[in-house]
Design a protein around this motif. Sequence first.
Motif, PDB file in Angstrom:
ATOM      1  N   LEU A   1      15.680 -20.584 -54.123  1.00  0.00           N
ATOM      2  CA  LEU A   1      15.451 -21.245 -52.978  1.00  0.00           C
ATOM      3  C   LEU A   1      14.598 -22.492 -53.364  1.00  0.00           C
ATOM      4  O   LEU A   1      13.744 -22.511 -53.865  1.00  0.00           O
ATOM      5  CB  LEU A   1      14.183 -20.243 -52.205  1.00  0.00           C
ATOM      6  CG  LEU A   1      13.813 -20.914 -50.648  1.00  0.00           C
ATOM      7  CD1 LEU A   1      15.057 -20.904 -49.831  1.00  0.00           C
ATOM      8  CD2 LEU A   1      12.961 -19.963 -50.277  1.00  0.00           C
ATOM      9  N   CYS A   2      15.536 -23.720 -52.792  1.00  0.00           N
ATOM     10  CA  CYS A   2      15.204 -25.032 -53.286  1.00  0.00           C
ATOM     11  C   CYS A   2      14.671 -25.825 -52.172  1.00  0.00           C
ATOM     12  O   CYS A   2      14.476 -27.048 -52.382  1.00  0.00           O
ATOM     13  CB  CYS A   2      16.329 -25.440 -54.230  1.00  0.00           C
ATOM     14  SG  CYS A   2      17.819 -25.522 -53.410  1.00  0.00           S
ATOM     15  N   GLY A   3      14.789 -25.491 -51.095  1.00  0.00           N
ATOM     16  CA  GLY A   3      14.307 -26.149 -49.922  1.00  0.00           C
ATOM     17  C   GLY A   3      15.085 -26.176 -48.784  1.00  0.00           C
ATOM     18  O   GLY A   3      15.758 -24.915 -48.613  1.00  0.00           O
TER      19      GLY A   3
ATOM     20  N   ILE B   1      27.398 -21.363 -56.198  1.00  0.00           N
ATOM     21  CA  ILE B   1      26.277 -21.178 -54.986  1.00  0.00           C
ATOM     22  C   ILE B   1      25.023 -21.501 -55.844  1.00  0.00           C
ATOM     23  O   ILE B   1      24.871 -21.120 -56.894  1.00  0.00           O
ATOM     24  CB  ILE B   1      26.393 -19.725 -54.601  1.00  0.00           C
ATOM     25  CG1 ILE B   1      27.643 -19.277 -54.126  1.00  0.00           C
ATOM     26  CG2 ILE B   1      25.176 -19.477 -53.853  1.00  0.00           C
ATOM     27  CD1 ILE B   1      27.811 -18.131 -53.706  1.00  0.00           C
ATOM     28  N   CYS B   2      24.059 -22.037 -55.283  1.00  0.00           N
ATOM     29  CA  CYS B   2      22.719 -22.249 -55.792  1.00  0.00           C
ATOM     30  C   CYS B   2      21.745 -20.872 -55.159  1.00  0.00           C
ATOM     31  O   CYS B   2      21.927 -20.539 -53.947  1.00  0.00           O
ATOM     32  CB  CYS B   2      21.937 -23.313 -54.921  1.00  0.00           C
ATOM     33  SG  CYS B   2      20.466 -23.535 -55.445  1.00  0.00           S
ATOM     34  N   THR B   3      21.398 -20.038 -56.134  1.00  0.00           N
ATOM     35  CA  THR B   3      20.776 -18.994 -55.719  1.00  0.00           C
ATOM     36  C   THR B   3      19.416 -19.141 -56.246  1.00  0.00           C
ATOM     37  O   THR B   3      18.616 -18.043 -56.361  1.00  0.00           O
ATOM     38  CB  THR B   3      21.349 -17.874 -56.669  1.00  0.00           C
ATOM     39  OG1 THR B   3      21.000 -18.177 -58.041  1.00  0.00           O
ATOM     40  CG2 THR B   3      22.627 -17.565 -56.640  1.00  0.00           C
TER      41      THR B   3
ATOM     42  N   ILE C   1      13.523 -26.292 -58.964  1.00  0.00           N
ATOM     43  CA  ILE C   1      14.386 -25.346 -59.671  1.00  0.00           C
ATOM     44  C   ILE C   1      15.717 -24.909 -58.607  1.00  0.00           C
ATOM     45  O   ILE C   1      15.442 -24.664 -57.622  1.00  0.00           O
ATOM     46  CB  ILE C   1      13.643 -24.241 -60.088  1.00  0.00           C
ATOM     47  CG1 ILE C   1      12.369 -24.411 -60.844  1.00  0.00           C
ATOM     48  CG2 ILE C   1      14.317 -23.375 -60.815  1.00  0.00           C
ATOM     49  CD1 ILE C   1      11.634 -23.500 -61.419  1.00  0.00           C
ATOM     50  N   HIS C   2      16.841 -25.127 -59.420  1.00  0.00           N
ATOM     51  CA  HIS C   2      17.945 -24.484 -58.717  1.00  0.00           C
ATOM     52  C   HIS C   2      18.511 -23.349 -59.544  1.00  0.00           C
ATOM     53  O   HIS C   2      17.933 -23.297 -60.521  1.00  0.00           O
ATOM     54  CB  HIS C   2      18.912 -25.825 -58.378  1.00  0.00           C
ATOM     55  CG  HIS C   2      18.532 -26.818 -57.532  1.00  0.00           C
ATOM     56  ND1 HIS C   2      18.511 -27.032 -56.083  1.00  0.00           N
ATOM     57  CD2 HIS C   2      17.974 -27.977 -58.185  1.00  0.00           C
ATOM     58  CE1 HIS C   2      17.851 -28.237 -56.028  1.00  0.00           C
ATOM     59  NE2 HIS C   2      17.499 -28.703 -56.968  1.00  0.00           N
ATOM     60  N   SER C   3      19.689 -22.781 -59.250  1.00  0.00           N
ATOM     61  CA  SER C   3      20.124 -21.867 -59.999  1.00  0.00           C
ATOM     62  C   SER C   3      21.755 -21.889 -59.937  1.00  0.00           C
ATOM     63  O   SER C   3      22.261 -21.819 -58.596  1.00  0.00           O
ATOM     64  CB  SER C   3      19.827 -20.608 -59.832  1.00  0.00           C
ATOM     65  OG  SER C   3      20.132 -19.734 -60.825  1.00  0.00           O
TER      66      SER C   3
ATOM     67  N   GLY D   1      17.736 -27.276 -47.353  1.00  0.00           N
ATOM     68  CA  GLY D   1      19.103 -27.161 -47.271  1.00  0.00           C
ATOM     69  C   GLY D   1      19.788 -26.322 -48.420  1.00  0.00           C
ATOM     70  O   GLY D   1      20.872 -26.197 -48.756  1.00  0.00           O
ATOM     71  N   HIS D   2      18.727 -25.619 -48.897  1.00  0.00           N
ATOM     72  CA  HIS D   2      19.132 -24.429 -49.868  1.00  0.00           C
ATOM     73  C   HIS D   2      20.528 -23.726 -49.523  1.00  0.00           C
ATOM     74  O   HIS D   2      21.368 -23.514 -50.313  1.00  0.00           O
ATOM     75  CB  HIS D   2      18.317 -23.329 -50.219  1.00  0.00           C
ATOM     76  CG  HIS D   2      18.672 -22.131 -50.883  1.00  0.00           C
ATOM     77  ND1 HIS D   2      19.079 -22.228 -52.164  1.00  0.00           N
ATOM     78  CD2 HIS D   2      18.769 -20.847 -50.430  1.00  0.00           C
ATOM     79  CE1 HIS D   2      19.229 -20.930 -52.531  1.00  0.00           C
ATOM     80  NE2 HIS D   2      19.073 -20.165 -51.505  1.00  0.00           N
ATOM     81  N   ALA D   3      20.611 -23.377 -48.413  1.00  0.00           N
ATOM     82  CA  ALA D   3      21.996 -22.654 -48.017  1.00  0.00           C
ATOM     83  C   ALA D   3      23.007 -23.379 -47.848  1.00  0.00           C
ATOM     84  O   ALA D   3      24.204 -22.701 -48.053  1.00  0.00           O
ATOM     85  CB  ALA D   3      21.600 -21.981 -46.661  1.00  0.00           C
TER      86      ALA D   3
HETATM   87 CU1  CUA Z   1      19.261 -25.643 -54.855  1.00  0.00          CU
HETATM   88 CU2  CUA Z   1      18.951 -23.589 -53.655  1.00  0.00          CU
END
Ligand code: CUA
Length: 339
Positions: free
Chosen positions: A206-208, A202-204, A167-169, A210-212
């Motif tokens: 937490l997806c792993g 921005i991905c909001t 899941i990403h946002s 490299g999320h940041a």
């Molecule tokens: Cu994709 Cu955090």
Amino acid sequence: MRRGAVFQLLIFAAVVGVITTVTALYPNWLPPQASEQADRIEYVFWYVTAICAAIFSIVGAVLIYSIIKFRAAPGDDSDGPPIHGHTGLEIAWTAVPFLLVTSMGIFSAVVLARNDRTGDNPLKVDVTAQQFAWSFKYPQQKNLATTVLRLPVNRTVRFHLQALDVIHSFWVPEFSQKQDAVPGIDTYLTVTPNKTGVFPIICTELCGLGHATMRSTVIVMTEKAWSKWVKAASAATAGGGGANAGKAVFDQNGCGGCHTFKPASATGKVGPDLDNLAQDAQKAGKPLEDFVHESIVDPNAYIEKGYPANVMPPTFKSLPKEQLDALVQYLISGSGGAK
Ligand code: CUA
């Protein structure tokens, strides 16, 4: 209640009210607004904030008044006088919050419904999220693909979001709209940019690891400039081949988000440096081309020292064969060739 008490309460309410209002208005709490939806959301936000500030002022005034007026004398351990309910007061503090909360609910529902309206001719954009990159496709522009989103100003955009792994946002603060991208589910988001400019994506979620670093950019441009870009970008993609094709695959799949690779000006630090592929292939004891191919489709087959396993997404094995081949050739050429 005596007239003096009412006067004191009003003074306290005014003081608390002024402090609260200045705190709410003076710092810029919200990012600059760059979409129609953001403007509507801002109305709701300030409507609710104003109600909260008013209630806070009343509660604060009564609290301060009570602390001063009804403070027990030192050593006074006696009970306070018994107090019976006040029917008028109870009706008021039930009815007024009911009306206020209901009005917030109706206001929000109207804004949500209007923010989801796409009109007759929305620009469609397919958004693909994967660890750790965003990529975009314009189905109405012959599936033109890009990693930096470009949108024309004042046209409603209907985003169709999909995730390949977790899941990403998807979030652009200036648009005020946010939507999850969930594997196996199609989600949608409507945005009408109303200011030209460059804003972060921005991905909001937490997806792993490299999320940041899972960020991109949206450039909102005039309709004319956008059409010109579509034409130029489509022509470049159609004529692409050889090294250009490999670089396009590298860019579109966000490889640079995790890897350093000088020919692509990529500086990612999550995964191994791709400028050293020749040495890494030697360490793995495999021919360079086989090694690069295997590392893309089966990332855990060989893990470079100092990097954990299971970080590189296994999704790249689904790349079309010609894209995969182009990518392998691009990486090999960039690493200074086989040695
Ligand atoms: Cu994709 Cu955090």
